[in-house]
Design an enzyme around this catalytic site. Sequence first.
Site, PDB file in Angstrom:
ATOM      1  N   TYR A 148      -2.360  -0.155  10.647  1.00 36.28           N
ATOM      2  CA  TYR A 148      -2.292  -0.543   9.234  1.00 36.28           C
ATOM      3  C   TYR A 148      -1.007  -0.018   8.596  1.00 36.28           C
ATOM      4  CZ  TYR A 148      -3.600  -0.824   4.278  1.00 36.28           C
ATOM      5  OH  TYR A 148      -3.625  -1.094   2.930  1.00 36.28           O
ATOM      6  N   SER A 177       0.854  -1.184   0.000  1.00 36.03           N
ATOM      7  CA  SER A 177       0.000   0.000   0.000  1.00 36.03           C
ATOM      8  C   SER A 177       0.882   1.223   0.000  1.00 36.03           C
ATOM      9  CB  SER A 177      -0.914   0.006   1.231  1.00 36.03           C
ATOM     10  OG  SER A 177      -1.484   1.292   1.430  1.00 36.03           O
TER      11      SER A 177
END
Length: 313
Positions: free
Chosen positions: A191, A178
């Site tokens: 995250y 990501s």
Amino acid sequence: MALPSVMVLPLLIVVAAGVYYIYNEVMQFMSKSLVRNKVVVITDAVSGVGTECAHLFHKGGARLILCGTSWDKLESLYDSLTNDADPRETFAPKLVILDFSDMDSMEDVVAEVVECYGCVDVLICNSSMKMKAPVQSVSLEQDRNIMDINYFGPSTLAKGVLPTMISRRSGNIVLVNSIQGRLAVPFRSSYAASKHAAQAFFDCLRAEVEEFGIVVSTISHTFINASDPPPVEEPAPKPNAVTAFIAKQMTHGVRPSVLANEIMQTVNRKRKEVVLAHPIPWVALYLRSLLPSFLFAVLSAGVKDSVLAEQMQ
């Protein structure tokens, strides 16, 4: 007779567009031939991106090992791949239950994956778990769970298939990560931390295994946008122009099909690092390196604005 000068630019644009189209068609054709007979492992194959990857690599003649947490969903994907496929051109996929949240099972899973064909040519680590919450509301158990799925799981699987790649002196490991492995965003502490850890691990791995002919690739993307475009509505009152612009930009995402195609191209061209992002994240990445204090101030100000905080992904 010479062309009028006013026609030169449009003609060049048309020619360039034609060359680009032909180039893409040739590269897509070559992509299919390059993965033929390769043993390709896809984690979380039943997700949007995983399913798109499965279809692409299956059509290309790869020997797929599809991993996921649900046997029913894996069987459904198996049926969709094999129902209309030509058995002379494709291979029936092999299915493996893989749950990164159960790290105690990883040794057996790695053994099962390797035993399918005796080796792995391409490992695509596509699994991911998201979490959005203020730091103080995230429990230690939640932190550990997200680290298992986003970091410990992929790194353990990569270590497990590495011996077969080293012995054959070839292979490709792809981390579908990501943009938050490179840029942390408020309310994504756990995250972003897991994605930073995964990015660092695979960056180190890349340098360590290059001498064995193994390619390690990372693809950093913005959020996956699998939903249909929202209906057009009357715009709500905007707090200010800058915040509204950033909020609008942050609603953009990457379509699963686009990301799957990028994964295929990354494998075939042996790219080491790819960033799929629109201009705002790119600018933020440069600011993080060149003007970190300014970026931190912008992010802190954005947290106070509810519209921006809701749109950040």
